[in-house]
Structures are given as structure tokens and as C-alpha cells.
Write an enzyme that holds these catalytic residues in place. Structure first.
Site, PDB file in Angstrom:
ATOM      1  N   SER A  64      36.391  41.900  62.947  1.00 46.13           N
ATOM      2  CA  SER A  64      35.351  42.728  62.811  1.00 46.13           C
ATOM      3  C   SER A  64      34.411  43.060  64.455  1.00 46.13           C
ATOM      4  CB  SER A  64      34.091  42.178  61.868  1.00 46.13           C
ATOM      5  OG  SER A  64      34.104  41.278  60.966  1.00 46.13           O
TER       6      SER A  64
HETATM    7  N1  SAH Z   1      35.960  36.790  60.090  1.00 49.13           N
HETATM    8  C1  SAH Z   1      37.648  37.655  59.779  1.00 49.13           C
HETATM    9  C2  SAH Z   1      38.073  38.746  59.884  1.00 49.13           C
HETATM   10  C3  SAH Z   1      38.332  38.555  57.984  1.00 49.13           C
HETATM   11  S1  SAH Z   1      38.827  40.286  57.093  1.00 49.13           S
HETATM   12  C4  SAH Z   1      38.265  36.890  61.694  1.00 49.13           C
HETATM   13  O1  SAH Z   1      37.258  36.692  62.720  1.00 49.13           O
HETATM   14  O2  SAH Z   1      39.149  37.715  62.404  1.00 49.13           O
HETATM   15  C5  SAH Z   1      38.828  39.655  55.911  1.00 49.13           C
HETATM   16  C6  SAH Z   1      39.564  38.723  55.469  1.00 49.13           C
HETATM   17  O3  SAH Z   1      39.382  38.037  54.437  1.00 49.13           O
HETATM   18  C7  SAH Z   1      40.686  39.145  55.385  1.00 49.13           C
HETATM   19  O4  SAH Z   1      42.475  38.234  55.637  1.00 49.13           O
HETATM   20  C8  SAH Z   1      41.211  39.110  53.711  1.00 49.13           C
HETATM   21  O5  SAH Z   1      42.341  38.615  53.622  1.00 49.13           O
HETATM   22  C9  SAH Z   1      40.253  37.782  53.272  1.00 49.13           C
HETATM   23  N2  SAH Z   1      40.223  37.922  52.322  1.00 49.13           N
HETATM   24  C10 SAH Z   1      39.826  38.616  50.544  1.00 49.13           C
HETATM   25  N3  SAH Z   1      40.274  37.855  49.907  1.00 49.13           N
HETATM   26  C11 SAH Z   1      39.779  36.535  50.114  1.00 49.13           C
HETATM   27  C12 SAH Z   1      39.625  35.899  49.342  1.00 49.13           C
HETATM   28  N4  SAH Z   1      38.394  36.317  47.463  1.00 49.13           N
HETATM   29  N5  SAH Z   1      39.894  34.467  49.439  1.00 49.13           N
HETATM   30  C13 SAH Z   1      39.692  33.943  51.288  1.00 49.13           C
HETATM   31  N6  SAH Z   1      39.830  35.416  52.192  1.00 49.13           N
HETATM   32  C14 SAH Z   1      40.235  36.918  51.204  1.00 49.13           C
END
Ligand code: SAH
Length: 222
Positions: A64
């Protein structure tokens, strides 16, 4: 980018976030100054590590924009010693910031894509945050083995707040999560657990996150 240049760019970005009032809590400011975002952003986007935009991190996912992360951290009001679950580890950057606020041993982050979880672990270690636990799994089910949590913070958008999260909250625990229709149209919800176990939910800012894919969220895209 050399390290002193990165530190200078980081401090400029943080002062901009303070100036625009995305960052208000001095502890959140300190956390942004401590965590080297450039170590969490893969090439070729690394040169944009200190621009206030979301960046690709591979596997179709994004980290983000710093201003969005700041909004979430301000909403979460994480105190030292609180137990935190982050859902959606991605690069590990947000988890590193959470660990500055809560203490590194108090943060667990869950990621559904094993390769991304491995990358997050690597990034966190390289940046000196190896005490943050990265687990692979479906975070729409929470992570019962370390529950209860004072804070559950999600960085992927669900159609609604998954019930397991409420069940895994400590008394007065908070959830900060984007919720809404799949196509990047969500509202950041801030929920607090009432003594009777129900949630008091407040609507925050409109936002756009990748979908939370899981048993209690969106079905797998294919
Ligand atoms: N917080 C992260 C950005 C995350 S993007 C950072 O600082 O870089 C959102 C993430 O959520 C992605 O990597 C995606 O694979 C993950 N995601 C999606 N559904 C999920 C689930 N059910 N459980 C765990 N992770 C999930």
C-alpha cells in the site's frame, strides 16, 4: 539507492506525511523513520520506495501507499505490548511497522501465498525484524494458535468482517480492515469488541485493496 540517500528520502516522506496529517502520533512517525521501506520493495520499483504510491511486490499483489498505511496505523492505536495479527503479509513492510509499535515478539502476520510469505520473512530478517512471525495460511480464518489479539489488521479487502476475527479478539480488541465489493471499492472499517462479544463498527476512509481470498472471504480467482 545508497543508505544515506534512502534515509534522507525516508525522512522527507515522513515529514510530508506529518505535514499532511496522515501521521499524527509521534510513535507512528518514529516507526516510519525506523523501517527501511526500500528493503521491502523489489526491483525495479525500489527507486520509488519513498514516493507515496502503492507498488507491485510480485504475484499480482501490492504494498500500500505509505499514506494508506499511516491511516491504518493511526486508526489501530497500537500500544506497546499489545498482541497483533496482520492478515496479508505481502512484503512484510506493514508488519515491521506494527512491530515497532507493539514490540517484535507481539506481531504475527499471515499470508496465503507461500512464496510471498518466504519473501516477507527474508525482508523482515534483512531489516532486523526477524522476531516477527510470518505464517502461511488462510487469514480469513484468523490464526487461532496465537489468539486472542488486541488488534487484527487486514491489508486485503473482504466482503465483510470474517466471524473468526471477532471470536479471536481480546476484550476491547480492535479490527482495522478494508471491507466492500471486490473491485477495489472498500471502506476502511474500524471495529471494537464490546463486553458482550459483539462488534461496534465505525466507517473510516474509502480505500482500494487487493481481495482477501479465503474460506471466509472471496473465492479463489481462476
Ligand atoms: N501488508 C502488505 C501488503 C499486502 S497486499 C505489505 O506491507 O507489503 C495483501 C496481501 O494479502 C497479499 O500478499 C495477498 O496474497 C494476501 N492475502 C489475500 N488473501 C489472504 C488470506 N486469506 N490470508 C492471508 N493473506 C491473504
Amino acid at each position: 539507492m545508497s543508505s544515506p540517500a534512502a534515509a534522507a528520502a525516508r525522512s522527507r516522506l515522513v515529514e510530508d506525511l506529518v505535514g499532511s496529517r496522515y501521521v499524527q502520533d509521534p510513535r507512528v512517525r518514529e516507526a516510519f523513520l525506523r523501517v527501511p521501506r526500500e528493503l521491502f520493495v523489489p526491483e525495479p520499483s525500489r527507486r520509488d520506495a519513498y514516493v507515496d504510491v502503492p507498488l507491485p511486490i510480485g504475484w499480482g499483489q501490492t504494498i500500500s501507499a505509505p499514506s494508506m498505511i499511516a491511516i491504518m496505523l493511526e486508526e489501530a492505536t497500537v500500544r506497546s505490548g499489545e498482541r497483533v495479527l496482520e492478515v496479508g503479509s505481502g512484503s512484510g513492510y506493514h508488519a515491521a511497522l506494527l512491530s515497532c509499535l507493539a514490540g517484535p515478539a507481539n506481531v504475527v502476520t499471515i499470508e496465503r501465498i507461500p512464496d510471498l510469505a518466504a519473501r516477507a520473512r527474508q525482508n523482515l530478517a534483512q531489516a532486523g525484524f526477524e522476531a516477527v512471525e510470518v505464517v502461511v495460511g488462510d487469514g480469513s480464518l484468523g490464526h487461532p494458535s496465537r489468539a486472542p489479539y488486541d488488534i487484527i489488521l487486514a491489508t486485503a479487502g473482504a466482503p465483510r468482517i470474517p466471524e473468526p476475527w471477532a471470536a479471536q479478539l481480546a476484550p476491547a480488541g480492535r479490527i482495522v480492515a478494508p471491507v466492500g465489493p471486490r473491485l477495489h471499492e472498500q471502506i476502511l472499517l474500524v471495529a471494537r469488541r464490546r463486553p458482550d462479544g459483539t462488534l461496534e463498527v465505525r466507517e473510516g476512509t474509502p480505500c482500494a485493496f487487493v481481495p482477501l481470498v479465503g474460506a471466509k472471504a472471496w473465492p479463489k480467482p481462476d
